[in-house]
Design an enzyme around this catalytic site. Structure first.
Site, PDB file in Angstrom:
ATOM      1  N   ARG A 244     -13.782  -3.136  -4.761  1.00 14.87           N
ATOM      2  CA  ARG A 244     -14.547  -3.885  -4.115  1.00 14.87           C
ATOM      3  C   ARG A 244     -16.037  -4.128  -4.757  1.00 14.87           C
ATOM      4  NH1 ARG A 244     -17.427  -0.901  -0.861  1.00 14.87           N
ATOM      5  NH2 ARG A 244     -16.223   0.777  -1.226  1.00 14.87           N
TER       6      ARG A 244
ATOM      7  N   TYR B  98      -8.355  -8.194  -3.501  1.00 15.74           N
ATOM      8  CA  TYR B  98      -8.534  -6.721  -3.410  1.00 15.74           C
ATOM      9  C   TYR B  98      -8.535  -6.308  -2.088  1.00 15.74           C
ATOM     10  CZ  TYR B  98      -9.889  -2.039  -3.452  1.00 15.74           C
ATOM     11  OH  TYR B  98     -10.019  -0.807  -3.369  1.00 15.74           O
TER      12      TYR B  98
ATOM     13  N   LYS C  80     -12.460  -3.511   5.923  1.00 20.85           N
ATOM     14  CA  LYS C  80     -13.837  -3.255   5.800  1.00 20.85           C
ATOM     15  C   LYS C  80     -14.785  -4.297   6.354  1.00 20.85           C
ATOM     16  CE  LYS C  80     -13.082   0.725   4.360  1.00 20.85           C
ATOM     17  NZ  LYS C  80     -13.044   1.384   3.143  1.00 20.85           N
TER      18      LYS C  80
ATOM     19  N   HIS D  21     -16.671   4.702   9.071  1.00 19.46           N
ATOM     20  CA  HIS D  21     -15.896   4.881   8.006  1.00 19.46           C
ATOM     21  C   HIS D  21     -15.389   6.722   8.035  1.00 19.46           C
ATOM     22  CE1 HIS D  21     -15.627   4.820   3.124  1.00 19.46           C
ATOM     23  NE2 HIS D  21     -14.569   4.487   3.798  1.00 19.46           N
TER      24      HIS D  21
ATOM     25  N   SER E 156     -16.352   6.205  -0.288  1.00 23.31           N
ATOM     26  CA  SER E 156     -14.996   5.818  -0.646  1.00 23.31           C
ATOM     27  C   SER E 156     -14.476   6.679  -1.862  1.00 23.31           C
ATOM     28  CB  SER E 156     -15.021   4.458  -1.309  1.00 23.31           C
ATOM     29  OG  SER E 156     -15.617   3.617  -0.267  1.00 23.31           O
TER      30      SER E 156
ATOM     31  N   CYS F  46     -13.696   9.601  -1.939  1.00 22.21           N
ATOM     32  CA  CYS F  46     -14.309  11.386  -1.888  1.00 22.21           C
ATOM     33  C   CYS F  46     -13.418  12.171  -0.716  1.00 22.21           C
ATOM     34  CB  CYS F  46     -15.720  11.149  -1.634  1.00 22.21           C
ATOM     35  SG  CYS F  46     -16.843  10.328  -2.620  1.00 22.21           S
ATOM     36  N   GLY F  47     -12.161  11.811  -0.569  1.00 14.89           N
ATOM     37  CA  GLY F  47     -11.428  12.966  -0.096  1.00 14.89           C
ATOM     38  C   GLY F  47     -10.814  12.690   1.317  1.00 14.89           C
ATOM     39  N   LYS F  48     -11.179  11.328   2.012  1.00 17.05           N
ATOM     40  CA  LYS F  48     -10.728  11.209   3.443  1.00 17.05           C
ATOM     41  C   LYS F  48      -9.170  11.311   3.635  1.00 17.05           C
ATOM     42  CE  LYS F  48     -12.827   7.393   4.107  1.00 17.05           C
ATOM     43  NZ  LYS F  48     -13.396   7.362   2.683  1.00 17.05           N
ATOM     44  N   THR F  49      -8.572  10.853   2.806  1.00 21.42           N
ATOM     45  CA  THR F  49      -7.077  10.502   3.036  1.00 21.42           C
ATOM     46  C   THR F  49      -6.508  12.132   2.855  1.00 21.42           C
ATOM     47  OG1 THR F  49      -6.915   8.358   2.254  1.00 21.42           O
ATOM     48  CG2 THR F  49      -4.858   9.539   2.162  1.00 21.42           C
ATOM     49  N   ASN F  50      -6.945  12.623   1.688  1.00 21.09           N
ATOM     50  CA  ASN F  50      -6.576  14.100   1.782  1.00 21.09           C
ATOM     51  C   ASN F  50      -6.933  14.971   3.006  1.00 21.09           C
ATOM     52  OD1 ASN F  50      -5.483  14.840  -1.332  1.00 21.09           O
ATOM     53  ND2 ASN F  50      -6.979  13.142  -1.206  1.00 21.09           N
TER      54      ASN F  50
ATOM     55  N   ASP G  74      -9.335   6.231   7.550  1.00 21.94           N
ATOM     56  CA  ASP G  74     -10.409   5.346   6.764  1.00 21.94           C
ATOM     57  C   ASP G  74     -11.567   5.007   8.228  1.00 21.94           C
ATOM     58  OD1 ASP G  74     -11.620   4.428   4.520  1.00 21.94           O
ATOM     59  OD2 ASP G  74     -10.921   2.539   5.009  1.00 21.94           O
TER      60      ASP G  74
ATOM     61  N   ASN H 290      -8.818   3.105  -9.449  1.00 24.73           N
ATOM     62  CA  ASN H 290      -8.722   2.918  -8.231  1.00 24.73           C
ATOM     63  C   ASN H 290      -7.392   2.254  -7.703  1.00 24.73           C
ATOM     64  OD1 ASN H 290      -9.865   2.333  -5.561  1.00 24.73           O
ATOM     65  ND2 ASN H 290     -10.321   0.328  -6.255  1.00 24.73           N
TER      66      ASN H 290
ATOM     67  N   ARG I 224      -3.809   1.983  -5.733  1.00 24.15           N
ATOM     68  CA  ARG I 224      -3.693   2.456  -4.333  1.00 24.15           C
ATOM     69  C   ARG I 224      -2.286   2.272  -3.871  1.00 24.15           C
ATOM     70  NH1 ARG I 224      -8.656   3.270  -1.180  1.00 24.15           N
ATOM     71  NH2 ARG I 224     -10.431   3.240  -2.522  1.00 24.15           N
TER      72      ARG I 224
ATOM     73  N   ASP J   4      -6.903  24.106   0.565  1.00 25.03           N
ATOM     74  CA  ASP J   4      -8.073  25.076   0.728  1.00 25.03           C
ATOM     75  C   ASP J   4      -8.933  24.871   1.485  1.00 25.03           C
ATOM     76  OD1 ASP J   4      -7.084  27.782  -0.568  1.00 25.03           O
ATOM     77  OD2 ASP J   4      -6.689  26.501  -2.451  1.00 25.03           O
ATOM     78  N   ASN J   5      -9.415  23.552   1.529  1.00 27.11           N
ATOM     79  CA  ASN J   5     -10.429  23.057   2.741  1.00 27.11           C
ATOM     80  C   ASN J   5     -10.284  23.444   3.966  1.00 27.11           C
ATOM     81  OD1 ASN J   5     -11.718  21.762   0.291  1.00 27.11           O
ATOM     82  ND2 ASN J   5     -10.637  19.885   0.759  1.00 27.11           N
TER      83      ASN J   5
HETATM   84  P1  GTP Z   1     -11.231   5.305   0.534  1.00 26.59           P
HETATM   85  O1  GTP Z   1      -9.919   4.924   0.427  1.00 26.59           O
HETATM   86  O2  GTP Z   1     -11.622   4.796  -0.705  1.00 26.59           O
HETATM   87  O3  GTP Z   1     -12.143   5.404   1.633  1.00 26.59           O
HETATM   88  O4  GTP Z   1     -11.263   7.019   0.016  1.00 26.59           O
HETATM   89  P2  GTP Z   1     -10.825   8.389   0.651  1.00 26.59           P
HETATM   90  O5  GTP Z   1     -12.219   9.233   1.012  1.00 26.59           O
HETATM   91  O6  GTP Z   1      -9.775   8.355   1.683  1.00 26.59           O
HETATM   92  O7  GTP Z   1     -10.413   9.221  -0.885  1.00 26.59           O
HETATM   93  P3  GTP Z   1      -8.912  10.014  -1.186  1.00 26.59           P
HETATM   94  O8  GTP Z   1      -8.755  10.875   0.047  1.00 26.59           O
HETATM   95  O9  GTP Z   1      -7.986   9.136  -1.373  1.00 26.59           O
HETATM   96  O10 GTP Z   1      -9.621  10.820  -2.540  1.00 26.59           O
HETATM   97  C1  GTP Z   1      -9.964  10.310  -3.633  1.00 26.59           C
HETATM   98  C2  GTP Z   1     -10.135  11.001  -4.636  1.00 26.59           C
HETATM   99  O11 GTP Z   1     -10.455  12.349  -4.453  1.00 26.59           O
HETATM  100  C3  GTP Z   1      -8.737  11.470  -5.046  1.00 26.59           C
HETATM  101  O12 GTP Z   1      -8.422  11.404  -6.487  1.00 26.59           O
HETATM  102  C4  GTP Z   1      -8.304  12.862  -4.679  1.00 26.59           C
HETATM  103  O13 GTP Z   1      -7.153  13.787  -5.667  1.00 26.59           O
HETATM  104  C5  GTP Z   1      -9.637  13.554  -4.785  1.00 26.59           C
HETATM  105  N1  GTP Z   1      -9.846  14.860  -4.110  1.00 26.59           N
HETATM  106  C6  GTP Z   1      -9.734  14.829  -2.639  1.00 26.59           C
HETATM  107  N2  GTP Z   1     -10.034  15.947  -2.061  1.00 26.59           N
HETATM  108  C7  GTP Z   1     -10.476  16.612  -3.015  1.00 26.59           C
HETATM  109  C8  GTP Z   1     -10.923  18.036  -3.022  1.00 26.59           C
HETATM  110  O14 GTP Z   1     -10.996  18.767  -2.271  1.00 26.59           O
HETATM  111  N3  GTP Z   1     -11.441  18.449  -4.156  1.00 26.59           N
HETATM  112  C9  GTP Z   1     -11.332  17.819  -5.200  1.00 26.59           C
HETATM  113  N4  GTP Z   1     -11.872  18.187  -6.412  1.00 26.59           N
HETATM  114  N5  GTP Z   1     -10.889  16.411  -5.353  1.00 26.59           N
HETATM  115  C10 GTP Z   1     -10.558  15.927  -4.400  1.00 26.59           C
HETATM  116  C1  SPV Z   2     -13.073   2.045   0.415  1.00 29.69           C
HETATM  117  O1  SPV Z   2     -13.290   1.494  -0.733  1.00 29.69           O
HETATM  118  O2  SPV Z   2     -13.851   2.839   1.009  1.00 29.69           O
HETATM  119  C2  SPV Z   2     -11.496   2.045   0.673  1.00 29.69           C
HETATM  120  C3  SPV Z   2     -10.606   0.982   0.137  1.00 29.69           C
HETATM  121  O3  SPV Z   2     -11.143   2.525   1.754  1.00 29.69           O
HETATM  122  S1  SPV Z   2     -11.021  -0.653   0.517  1.00 29.69           S
HETATM  123  O4  SPV Z   2     -10.192  -0.841   1.731  1.00 29.69           O
HETATM  124  O5  SPV Z   2     -10.690  -1.552  -0.261  1.00 29.69           O
HETATM  125  O6  SPV Z   2     -12.530  -0.840   0.971  1.00 29.69           O
HETATM  126 MN    MN Z   3     -12.700   3.589   2.926  1.00 32.30          MN
END
Ligand code: GTP
Ligand code: SPV
Ligand code: MN
Length: 590
Positions: free
Chosen positions: A73, A201, A210, A230, A253, A255-259, A278, A373, A375, A501-502
């Site tokens: 972005r 993108y 977004k 978000h 973005s 920072c761990g949402k998908t996980n 998201d 980045n 995806r 572990d979260n």
């Molecule tokens: P957007 O799609 O950009 O909105 O991001 P998101 O918040 O969904 O991010 P995502 O879960 O894909 O995580 C992004 C990065 O953070 C990845 O490289 C993960 O491996 C890392 N990550 C996620 N959870 C953790 C955690 O608990 N600890 C650490 N150290 N890294 C993490």
């Molecule tokens: C973000 O950047 O927060 C994403 C990826 O989730 S995008 O849809 O490209 O904004």
């Molecule tokens: Mn996002």
């Protein structure tokens, strides 16, 4: 006379002058044909629409390589064009709507000559949901059409729903010349209109994501009494009692949402189900609780760091053959297996590998293989832990809201707000180290309230007031928590193991919601005592616990100053109540 949709499409075609207009129906055979066309499209440098990948490793998968300058972005090229600058606020770039339109008219004039204009009717939200919204996106990119098919409920059914009304959200998109100097992501919230030029993108080009579901929708939510956020939506089922608790979670973005959204708990006795990773649309329900839906239908997730160890459910999602197709964008390519590869997927780097630009990669190059980045785009229906409630038009009732940022220091592993307003204060002060999800410097702390700084389509002072006012609309507000998985030790390593572990932290939250677990009262919120956290199976002594939760006066003084500077930009418009909490903190630490 045609319908409002037809006349709007005609008008835009008159401006952009495509060779052909193609109305997307939304069936899978059609998508197969579009992918075939994409594979044949002329390759310009490393840019290439689709390459077929090994379907035995990742079923139905294709690789897309973007233009090398179009990988994230671009917040500095993103504007909210409200009638007055104040309504967009200091949190947005602003341009006068009339001037913007005449500038964009010049850019879009004839930009689709020699190209096809695709008309994509789509719904954000389940078509039967009272909260869903019909939209039309026009684009000249096949990659965007296929991505929209995965990410939204796209197809001609939406046209029936719109009928002859003009109550649809309009999005005009062209990749233009993919020139960063001729790139504009422009929002007109007062007209439910997005115009995006010069980027293919995700966040810049998939206008349902977004641009509409956050920037335009947050403005709608402000007017109509709801929130576009978000946020992830996940269900946590206690297998002993059968109860399910639904959480919202906002992290900036990458920072761990998908996980977190599909976490496979390390602790027995619980099951997590995913509703979204998201975006959440959150409405006060008739019973005084908050209800959330995920307006999207797919995941557009960060590839690097995703593996069977960190996120097994996402790996299963990517290996599922249920929904056609799955896209990988800007990952590396293992030439031996013809499968995508990214840092963290396996411990050993495959020998014969191309980087994200299609160049032969050697260890001595010092360059990343996958773009940081890079995806994947994959349907929610492929997710093995998709919640049965995903398609519930009414959404799910929320018990807890989690905010979090990426912070090496200062912010403890977890704390709970004293009440709704204090939770809103914590969220409004959220700071996070920047990531590669947006172009610009990486690793610098910036304020990113509610993880919405890049996505709030109006003045954030009004947004904070809207959040505070929400309390009166809900009799039973969820608890608000704040987490930081990313605190670092003196040697630069993460103190907390993170990922699966979260769940230990989530368990404490559930016990707090049930009222069966304790906490220490501190000036920054309620914090679990060592004995309140389930740490069995983790090598974590009290010293490590101390490191995760220690409140350092000098760090907090700096934090308070940064929050104050951020708040001050909003002048008198800023809610006094939040200043009150900041003053209390200031008093405590000075
Ligand atoms: P957007 O799609 O950009 O909105 O991001 P998101 O918040 O969904 O991010 P995502 O879960 O894909 O995580 C992004 C990065 O953070 C990845 O490289 C993960 O491996 C890392 N990550 C996620 N959870 C953790 C955690 O608990 N600890 C650490 N150290 N890294 C993490
Ligand atoms: C973000 O950047 O927060 C994403 C990826 O989730 S995008 O849809 O490209 O904004
Ligand atoms: Mn996002």
């Amino acid at each position: 006379m045609g319908t409002s949709v037809e006349s709007w499409v005609e008008e835009q075609a008159g401006l952009t002058k495509p060779d052909k207009i193609y109305w997307f129906q939304g069936d899978v055979k059609e998508v197969e044909r579009l992918i075939e066309t994409g594979i044949k499209e002329e390759k310009t440098g490393p840019h290439n629409t689709f390459t077929e990948l090994n379907h035995k490793i990742f079923p139905n998968s294709y690789l897309h390589r973007s233009h090398p300058t179009d990988v994230a972005r671009t917040e500095h090229l993103t504007y909210v064009c409200t009638a007055t600058k104040d309504d967009a606020g200091p949190n947005n770039n602003w341009m006068d709507p009339t001037e913007t339109k005449s500038m964009l008219t010049r850019l879009f004039d004839g930009c689709m000559k020699g190209r096809t204009m695709y008309v994509i009717p789509y719904m954000m939200g389940h078509p039967e949901s009272p909260y869903a919204k019909p939209c039309i996106q026009l684009t000249d990119s096949i990659y965007v059409v296929v991505s929209m098919y995965i990410m939204t409920r796209a197809g001609s059914k939406t046209l029936e729903r719109i009928g002859n009304s003009d109550g649809f959200v309009k999005g005009l998109h062209s990749i233009g010349e993919l020139d960063p100097n001729r790139r504009y992501i422009m929002h007109f919230p007062e007209e439910n209109l997005v115009m995006s030029y010069g980027s293919g993108y995700g966040g810049n080009a998939l206008l349902g994501k977004k641009c509409f579901s956050l920037r335009i929708a947050s403005h709608q939510g402000y007017r109509e009494g709801w929130l576009a956020e978000h946020m992830i939506i996940m269900g946590v089922e206690d297998l002993k009692t059968g109860e399910t608790f639904y959480f919202l979670g906002a992290f900036p973005s990458a920072c761990g949402k998908t996980n977190l959204a599909m976490i496979d708990p390390v602790l027995d006795g619980y099951r997590v189900t995913t509703i979204g990773d998201d975006i959440a649309w959150v409405h006060p329900g008739p019973d005084g609780r908050l209800y959330a839906i995920n307006p999207e239908a797919g995941f557009f997730g960060v590839a690097p760091g995703t593996s069977d160890r960190t996120n097994p459910n996402m790996m299963k999602t990517l290996r599922s053959d249920r929904f056609y197709p799955t896209l990988f964008t800007n990952t590396g390519l293992d030439r031996k297996t013809n499968a995508p590869w990214w840092e963290g997927l396996t411990d050993i780097v495959p020998e014969n590998i191309l980087d994200w630009q299609g160049e032969v990669w050697t260890p001595s190059s010092g360059k990343p293989i996958a773009h940081p980045n890079s995806r994947f785009t994959v349907s929610l229906y492929n997710c093995p832990v998709l919640s049965d409630e995903y398609d519930n038009p009414e959404g799910v009732p929320i018990s807890g809201i989690i905010f979090g940022g990426r912070r090496s220091n200062t912010i403890p592993l977890v704390r709970e707000g004293f009440d709704w307003a204090h939770g809103v204060f914590m969220a409004s002060s959220l700071g996070s180290e920047t990531t590669t999800a947006a172009t610009g410097k990486v690793g610098v702390v910036r304020r990113d309230p509610m993880a919405m700084l890049p996505f709030c389509g109006y003045n954030m002072a009004d947004y904070f007031r809207h959040w505070l006012d929400m309390e009166a609309k809900i009799g039973d507000p969820p608890k608000i928590f704040f987490v930081n998985w990313f605190k670092k030790d003196d040697d630069g390593s993460f103190i907390w193991p993170g990922f699966r572990d979260n769940f230990r932290v989530i368990k404490w939250m559930i016990e707090r919601i049930k009222g069966v677990s304790g906490a220490n009262i501190t000036p920054i919120g309620l914090i679990p005592r060592y004995e309140d956290l389930e740490l069995d199976g983790l090598d974590m002594d009290r010293t490590t616990y101390e490191k995760l939760f220690r409140i350092k006066k000098d760090e907090w003084k700096k934090e308070i100053e940064e929050i104050k500077t951020f708040y001050k930009q909003f002048g008198n418009r800023f809610p006094e109540r939040l200043y009150g909490y900041l003053k209390d903190l200031d008093g405590y630490f000075s």
